[in-house]
Design a protein around this motif. Structure first.
Motif, short mmCIF file in Angstrom:
data_model
loop_
_atom_site.label_atom_id
_atom_site.label_comp_id
_atom_site.label_asym_id
_atom_site.label_seq_id
_atom_site.Cartn_x
_atom_site.Cartn_y
_atom_site.Cartn_z
N PRO A 27 25.59 -31.82 -25.44
CA PRO A 27 26.17 -30.51 -25.76
C PRO A 27 27.36 -30.66 -26.71
CG PRO A 27 26.21 -30.91 -23.38
CD PRO A 27 25.68 -32.14 -24.04
N THR A 28 27.62 -29.59 -27.45
CA THR A 28 28.80 -29.59 -28.31
C THR A 28 30.04 -29.51 -27.43
OG1 THR A 28 28.89 -27.18 -28.49
CG2 THR A 28 27.54 -28.37 -30.14
N HIS A 29 31.18 -29.83 -28.00
CA HIS A 29 32.43 -29.75 -27.25
C HIS A 29 32.66 -28.32 -26.75
CE1 HIS A 29 36.53 -30.50 -26.04
NE2 HIS A 29 36.91 -29.45 -26.76
N ARG A 30 32.39 -27.34 -27.60
CA ARG A 30 32.57 -25.94 -27.19
C ARG A 30 31.63 -25.56 -26.06
NH1 ARG A 30 32.78 -21.93 -32.07
NH2 ARG A 30 33.31 -20.55 -30.35
N GLN A 31 30.37 -26.00 -26.13
CA GLN A 31 29.43 -25.71 -25.04
C GLN A 31 29.94 -26.31 -23.73
OE1 GLN A 31 25.72 -27.37 -26.66
NE2 GLN A 31 24.74 -25.45 -26.08
N ARG A 32 30.34 -27.57 -23.79
CA ARG A 32 30.78 -28.25 -22.57
C ARG A 32 32.02 -27.58 -21.98
NH1 ARG A 32 28.12 -31.62 -19.01
NH2 ARG A 32 29.71 -32.00 -17.48
N ALA A 33 32.98 -27.21 -22.82
CA ALA A 33 34.20 -26.56 -22.34
C ALA A 33 33.87 -25.21 -21.69
CB ALA A 33 35.19 -26.39 -23.48
N TYR A 34 33.01 -24.43 -22.33
CA TYR A 34 32.64 -23.13 -21.79
C TYR A 34 31.85 -23.29 -20.50
CZ TYR A 34 31.14 -18.21 -21.89
OH TYR A 34 30.93 -16.89 -21.59
N LEU A 35 30.95 -24.26 -20.47
CA LEU A 35 30.19 -24.54 -19.25
C LEU A 35 31.11 -24.90 -18.09
CD1 LEU A 35 27.05 -26.63 -20.19
CD2 LEU A 35 27.13 -24.60 -18.77
N GLU A 36 32.10 -25.73 -18.37
CA GLU A 36 33.03 -26.12 -17.31
C GLU A 36 33.79 -24.92 -16.77
OE1 GLU A 36 35.26 -29.31 -19.10
OE2 GLU A 36 33.58 -30.70 -18.91
N THR A 37 34.18 -24.01 -17.65
CA THR A 37 34.86 -22.79 -17.22
C THR A 37 33.94 -21.93 -16.35
OG1 THR A 37 36.26 -22.76 -19.18
CG2 THR A 37 35.99 -20.67 -18.02
N LEU A 38 32.72 -21.71 -16.82
CA LEU A 38 31.77 -20.89 -16.06
C LEU A 38 31.42 -21.53 -14.73
CD1 LEU A 38 29.34 -19.79 -18.91
CD2 LEU A 38 30.97 -18.34 -17.70
N ALA A 39 31.19 -22.83 -14.73
CA ALA A 39 30.82 -23.54 -13.50
C ALA A 39 31.95 -23.44 -12.47
CB ALA A 39 30.48 -24.99 -13.80
N LYS A 40 33.18 -23.57 -12.93
CA LYS A 40 34.32 -23.47 -12.02
C LYS A 40 34.36 -22.08 -11.39
CE LYS A 40 39.28 -24.21 -11.81
NZ LYS A 40 40.49 -24.61 -12.55
N GLU A 41 34.16 -21.04 -12.21
CA GLU A 41 34.14 -19.67 -11.69
C GLU A 41 33.01 -19.46 -10.70
OE1 GLU A 41 34.11 -16.68 -14.74
OE2 GLU A 41 35.88 -17.54 -15.72
N ALA A 42 31.87 -20.10 -10.95
CA ALA A 42 30.70 -19.94 -10.08
C ALA A 42 30.71 -20.89 -8.90
CB ALA A 42 29.42 -20.14 -10.90
N GLY A 43 31.67 -21.81 -8.85
CA GLY A 43 31.72 -22.79 -7.77
C GLY A 43 30.61 -23.81 -7.84
N GLU A 44 30.18 -24.14 -9.04
CA GLU A 44 29.10 -25.11 -9.23
C GLU A 44 29.61 -26.37 -9.92
OE1 GLU A 44 25.46 -23.86 -10.97
OE2 GLU A 44 25.50 -21.91 -9.98
N GLU A 45 28.89 -27.46 -9.72
CA GLU A 45 29.18 -28.69 -10.44
C GLU A 45 28.10 -28.90 -11.49
OE1 GLU A 45 30.18 -32.19 -8.33
OE2 GLU A 45 31.16 -31.09 -6.72
N LEU A 46 28.50 -29.48 -12.61
CA LEU A 46 27.56 -29.72 -13.70
C LEU A 46 27.16 -31.19 -13.75
CD1 LEU A 46 29.44 -27.79 -16.51
CD2 LEU A 46 27.38 -27.05 -15.31
N PRO A 47 25.89 -31.45 -14.05
CA PRO A 47 25.49 -32.84 -14.27
C PRO A 47 26.09 -33.35 -15.58
CG PRO A 47 23.62 -31.36 -14.59
CD PRO A 47 24.78 -30.53 -14.13
N ASP A 48 26.35 -34.64 -15.64
CA ASP A 48 26.95 -35.24 -16.83
C ASP A 48 25.95 -35.41 -17.97
OD1 ASP A 48 29.49 -35.48 -15.72
OD2 ASP A 48 29.01 -37.42 -14.83
N ASP A 49 24.66 -35.36 -17.66
CA ASP A 49 23.65 -35.70 -18.66
C ASP A 49 22.90 -34.50 -19.23
OD1 ASP A 49 22.33 -35.08 -16.32
OD2 ASP A 49 20.94 -36.77 -16.42
N LEU A 50 23.53 -33.33 -19.28
CA LEU A 50 22.88 -32.16 -19.87
C LEU A 50 22.67 -32.36 -21.36
CD1 LEU A 50 24.80 -29.11 -18.34
CD2 LEU A 50 22.44 -29.75 -17.91
N THR A 51 21.57 -31.84 -21.86
CA THR A 51 21.34 -31.82 -23.31
C THR A 51 21.89 -30.52 -23.88
OG1 THR A 51 19.21 -30.69 -23.14
CG2 THR A 51 19.18 -33.13 -23.04
N LYS A 52 21.93 -30.43 -25.18
CA LYS A 52 22.41 -29.21 -25.85
C LYS A 52 21.56 -28.00 -25.43
CE LYS A 52 23.70 -29.79 -30.11
NZ LYS A 52 23.70 -29.94 -31.58
#
Length: 69
Positions: A27-52
Motif C-alpha cells: 500500500p501507499t503511505h497515504r493508504q496505510r496511514a488512512y487504514l490505520e486511522t480507520l482500523a483504530k476507529e473500528a477497533g480492528e487490527e490490520l495485517p502487515d502484508d496487505l497489498t495495495k
C-alpha cells in the motif's frame, strides 16, 4: 450518483482494485496511514502484508463500518 470530492469520479467510474496492474504492490503511505486511522476507529487490527488492492478494499469496508463517506 455522487462524485468523489478528490477525484471527480463516481464510485462506478473507479476500476476494480483486483484489476490494477500495481495491485500486488505494498500500500501507499497515504493508504496505510488512512487504514490505520480507520482500523483504530473500528477497533480492528490490520495485517502487515496487505497489498495495495487489498488496502483499497479494506478502506471501503472500514469506511462503511465507521460511517465515513
Amino acid at each position: 450518483m455522487t462524485n468523489d470530492a478528490n477525484t471527480g469520479l463516481s464510485g462506478s467510474d473507479v476500476p476494480d482494485p483486483a484489476t490494477w496492474r500495481t495491485g500486488d504492490e505494498p500500500p501507499t503511505h497515504r493508504q496505510r496511514a488512512y487504514l490505520e486511522t480507520l482500523a483504530k476507529e473500528a477497533g480492528e487490527e490490520l495485517p502487515d502484508d496487505l497489498t495495495k488492492a487489498q488496502a483499497s478494499e479494506k478502506i471501503d469496508e472500514l469506511r462503511e463500518e465507521t460511517g465515513r463517506e
